[in-house]
Design a protein around this motif. Structure first.
Motif, mmCIF file in Angstrom:
data_model
loop_
_atom_site.group_PDB
_atom_site.id
_atom_site.type_symbol
_atom_site.label_atom_id
_atom_site.label_comp_id
_atom_site.label_asym_id
_atom_site.label_seq_id
_atom_site.Cartn_x
_atom_site.Cartn_y
_atom_site.Cartn_z
ATOM 1 N N ASP A 230 -77.982 -81.572 45.044
ATOM 2 C CA ASP A 230 -76.787 -82.405 44.984
ATOM 3 C C ASP A 230 -76.878 -83.448 43.876
ATOM 4 O O ASP A 230 -77.950 -83.930 43.538
ATOM 5 N N GLU A 231 -75.717 -83.809 43.340
ATOM 6 C CA GLU A 231 -75.649 -84.883 42.361
ATOM 7 C C GLU A 231 -75.970 -86.202 43.051
ATOM 8 O O GLU A 231 -75.570 -86.435 44.192
ATOM 9 N N LEU A 232 -76.672 -87.080 42.352
ATOM 10 C CA LEU A 232 -77.095 -88.348 42.939
ATOM 11 C C LEU A 232 -75.951 -89.350 42.972
ATOM 12 O O LEU A 232 -74.901 -89.163 42.376
ATOM 13 N N PHE A 233 -76.167 -90.429 43.722
ATOM 14 C CA PHE A 233 -75.332 -91.634 43.784
ATOM 15 C C PHE A 233 -74.032 -91.476 44.576
ATOM 16 O O PHE A 233 -73.231 -92.402 44.594
ATOM 17 N N TRP A 234 -73.827 -90.359 45.261
ATOM 18 C CA TRP A 234 -72.566 -90.234 46.011
ATOM 19 C C TRP A 234 -72.793 -90.138 47.519
ATOM 20 O O TRP A 234 -71.955 -90.567 48.308
ATOM 21 N N HIS A 235 -73.936 -89.584 47.947
ATOM 22 C CA HIS A 235 -74.165 -89.322 49.367
ATOM 23 C C HIS A 235 -74.773 -90.563 50.009
ATOM 24 O O HIS A 235 -75.941 -90.598 50.375
ATOM 25 N N GLN A 236 -73.957 -91.614 50.156
ATOM 26 C CA GLN A 236 -74.451 -92.910 50.611
ATOM 27 C C GLN A 236 -73.794 -93.278 51.935
ATOM 28 O O GLN A 236 -72.571 -93.268 52.045
ATOM 29 N N TYR A 237 -74.651 -93.599 52.900
ATOM 30 C CA TYR A 237 -74.190 -93.787 54.266
ATOM 31 C C TYR A 237 -73.366 -95.051 54.441
ATOM 32 O O TYR A 237 -72.422 -95.088 55.205
ATOM 33 N N MET A 238 -73.751 -96.103 53.738
ATOM 34 C CA MET A 238 -73.147 -97.417 53.957
ATOM 35 C C MET A 238 -72.565 -97.953 52.660
ATOM 36 O O MET A 238 -72.988 -97.578 51.569
ATOM 37 N N THR A 239 -71.595 -98.856 52.772
ATOM 38 C CA THR A 239 -71.082 -99.540 51.583
ATOM 39 C C THR A 239 -71.592 -100.975 51.503
ATOM 40 O O THR A 239 -71.599 -101.564 50.427
ATOM 41 N N ASN A 240 -72.016 -101.552 52.615
ATOM 42 C CA ASN A 240 -72.580 -102.902 52.614
ATOM 43 C C ASN A 240 -73.858 -102.914 51.780
ATOM 44 O O ASN A 240 -74.847 -102.280 52.130
#
Length: 756
Positions: free
Chosen positions: A312-322
């Protein structure tokens, strides 16, 4: 070999430690240089700016283990990718130093009460060095489930202070009926941890972070209009929206139908989440399969997608925005461990490392630069007992370490705050922190003004040592202590006295730093000579016109000259090409000689060419494949003699022998280097196969933790594999020398994650 296997049985007790020190990296060869360092209490595996913090934690908690995750990503590039509008948020109530103040983006609510974070906030939150203390380090804790620490009582301690604590679970159905269960929230969380293989501490802390501390939170109330009887304890799918309660509704829509997910996905995650048990367990499975088992196995890596074991491409599969979610959750986990008296237990932490990081840890936006004046003064702890060094200029910040009375440091920023005055200091070991200004005094001694470095030669061989010569000016400087560091420990390491050791091919910069911060550098080149040739076979049997490609590699893997030459001693019997492809020409025997171009090291491979077998004379079934006399395609377990005999169809008599020459029969296991001989009616050998079971590198017919240990010793150049065992270690089957990626694939097989 029998003695080796017996010895391995003795050391099997250390395999659990080995599994924690394995490389956990991307099997994609394009990213093969991403490595997880083996840290057996050796903080030298980390860059110099990390080491003092790691060493301090190791002193306090000797059972903790730290692994450096070399992401191979440039620091500026990482921040650029994360500093995109809406990707990282802070509460709107925060000061402007935390916020993106660009025109048109300042104080724009990406989600209700949340606005875009400033670049400084992203830098601070992503710099791992800021959080290498005993509290915040838990954002780097590996999040797998461990039965010895995950218990009802310990999870209850994490839930303490919330309405989940010691509470029987109740929920509402879609019709509004109230259901009272006989289980507590802690029981549901523990069961979810067992099912998902995710730490129960992590799940409990995540619930507190996302919906706690009140049961009335809309995501778990079961009363949101249009989503009655649905629950989402982890706010999965709760993407930001400007619509009132938009994020919560998005999360509940996911709880309802997975937002259009397939039937298989919904079954896997127990969707719909129409009971609290399904929501807690199904969400845990989602976190485990979507994050932890994809390499995002820490809170930090779930928030900042800078490493992934998939393509997968990095920097997109992020669980939280805080942006401070890992910071906050780490405190919850620490408190749970502390209350449960578990801080002394064995724990494993994975700490990311980036290329070209700032020399000093990035400063928190909460610390105003106007409160400090730049400084470079030698000071000492002017106390009777000890002086605490903290992560920030207040007693509310965590303690990094304590200095003894009279211990010196460099003040790099002098405090000029209102009220209590705090100084920013750099300790002699490189640690950066804050001390109360009242308890420091300046050192009046003459300081080092110049450091001149020299070497007798600037190129050394791998494994060779050379002493660095340092001249200090002025000669009467009081403190002439120098600290030596290397820019790349994979190439060269340096000891406390300036002795350089070549560790791998390449160039490295050696830096000498005086106690006042003054430094000087010199570059050294390390050459890695060829010491051996590793080949995948020592004897080849070919039919006439049949071809076989020799797998060969120079040793060590990082040798500068990788060129090999292949020569047949009798081309009338067998020919060989430049890439090692051997073709049988006529019956007879000859030798293929493999030569390393650099050192003229050679290995001989015996080649026997036999008459071409008649079609159907020997038939292989059940996935078995013959390439020359190399037999592959075995199942990954339980390959008994009886099963193998059923898969080899021939009128010839078959006998099988272990790698030690013992005859195998019945339910004996067939493994790597097992020899399968076929005899005609005159008791003459017609064909002879050598078995390769990929992953079985000790030849016992099993793929288990013993193979991991053997392969690790090969990678560490302690005891190299050769022949079929070497080839079996390359489970990627790409003809290359086995490395940490092969270790990872074998580990995933053993854990049942991805069978070989």
């Amino acid at each position: 070999m029998k003695k080796i296997i017996k010895w391995l049985g003795v050391v099997i007790v250390i395999v659990a430690i080995f599994l924690l020190t394995l490389y956990l990296f991307n099997p994609n060869e394009a990213e093969e240089d991403i490595k997880l360092s083996r840290n057996m209490r050796l903080s030298d595996d980390f860059p110099v700016s990390y080491r003092p913090y790691i060493e301090e934690l190791e002193k306090k908690y000797p059972n903790w283990e730290f692994k450096a995750l070399y992401t191979n990503l440039d620091w500026k590039y990482v921040i650029d990718q994360e500093n995109i509008f809406g990707k990282n948020l802070v509460p709107k109530s925060y000061s402007d130093s935390w916020k993106n103040t660009k025109q048109g983006e300042y104080n724009v609510e990406v989600d209700s009460g949340w606005v875009d974070a400033s670049r400084a906030a992203v830098e601070y939150a992503m710099d791992p060095r800021n959080f290498l203390n005993n509290v915040r380090v838990f954002q780097f804790e590996e999040l797998s489930y461990y039965a010895q620490t995950n218990t009802i009582s310990s999870i209850e301690k994490i839930l303490y202070g919330t309405e989940f604590y010691n509470r029987i679970v109740e929920y509402k159905t879609s019709s509004g009926s109230n259901v009272v269960t006989n289980k507590k929230y802690s029981e549901l969380i523990l069961n979810a941890a067992k099912t998902s293989k995710v730490s129960g501490f992590h799940l409990a802390s995540r619930i507190k972070q996302e919906v706690g501390p009140f049961l009335s939170h809309s995501s778990i109330s079961g009363t949101v209009k249009g989503y009655e009887g649905l629950y989402n304890f982890y706010n999965i799918g709760a993407t930001s929206s400007s619509e009132p309660m938009g994020a919560i509704k998005n999360g509940l829509q996911y709880a309802k139908d997975g937002k259009g997910a397939s039937s298989a996905t919904k079954t896997k995650y127990l969707i719909p989440w129409n009971t609290k048990e399904r929501a807690i367990t199904g969400g845990g499975i989602f976190i485990g399969s979507s994050y932890i088992n994809q390499g995002q196995n820490t809170i930090y890596l779930q928030k900042f997608h800078v490493y992934d074991t998939s393509d997968d491409e990095l920097f997109w599969h992020q669980y939280m925005t805080n942006v401070l979610a890992p910071y906050s959750e780490s405190k919850l986990i620490y408190t749970g461990y502390a209350n449960s008296n578990l801080l002394g237990e064995s724990m494993s932490f994975v700490v990311p490392v980036y290329n070209n990081m700032p020399e000093l840890p990035c400063t928190s936006p909460a610390i105003a630069s106007s409160d400090f004046a730049s400084d470079n003064t030698k000071v000492y702890a002017d106390v009777e007992t000890t002086l605490n060094v903290r992560t920030g200029p207040s007693t509310s910040y965590e303690v990094l370490t304590s200095l003894k009375a009279g211990e010196q440091m460099t003040r790099i920023a002098k405090g000029k705050q209102k009220g209590e005055l705090w100084d920013k200091v750099k300790l002699q070991n490189g640690m950066v922190g804050y001390v109360f200004q009242t308890y420091v005094a300046e050192v009046p001694d003459k300081q080092v003004e110049k450091i001149t470095l020299s070497l007798d030669k600037t190129t050394i061989n791998k494994g060779e040592t050379i002493k660095l010569k340092a001249t200090i000016s002025p000669s009467d400087a009081v403190d002439k202590t120098l600290t030596y560091t290397t820019s790349n420990i994979k190439v060269a390491n340096v000891s406390k006295d300036g002795t350089i050791l070549g560790t791998g091919s390449g160039k490295a910069t050696i830096k000498a730093t005086a106690s006042n911060g003054l430094s000087s550098s010199i570059e050294i080149k390390v050459y890695s000579p060829v010491t051996n040739i590793l080949i995948g076979t020592e004897a080849i049997i070919l039919q006439e016109e049949e071809s076989f490609t020799i797998e060969a590699s120079v040793f060590p893997e990082d040798a500068d000259n990788q060129n090999l030459q292949f020569v047949s001693q009798n081309a009338q019997i067998a020919q060989v090409t430049e890439d090692g492809t051997v073709t049988g020409v006529s019956t007879g025997e000859t030798v293929i000689t493999v030569t390393a171009e650099e050192e003229k090291i050679t290995k001989d491979i015996k080649v026997t060419v036999i008459d071409k077998l008649q079609e159907g004379e020997i038939r292989l079934e059940g996935g078995l494949t013959a390439n020359g006399n190399e037999l592959t395609g075995l199942e990954n377990k339980n390959n008994t003699v009886n099963k193998m005999l059923q898969k080899i169809k021939t009128n010839y008599r078959i006998e099988m022998y272990s790698m030690d020459g013992d005859k195998l029969e019945g339910n004996d296991l067939v493994g790597t280097e097992t020899t399968i001989k076929l005899f005609d009616e005159n008791n003459q050998i017609v064909m002879e196969y050598t078995v390769i079971l990929y992953g079985d590198v000790n030849g016992d017919g099993k793929i288990n933790s013993v193979d991991l240990l053997v392969l690790q010793r090969h990678i560490l150049e302690i005891q190299k594999l050769e022949g079929a065992l070497w080839k079996a270690g390359n489970v990627r089957k790409n003809g290359k020398n086995p490395n940490s990626v092969d270790c990872l694939l074998i580990q995933r097989h053993i854990l049942g994650i991805s069978p070989l």
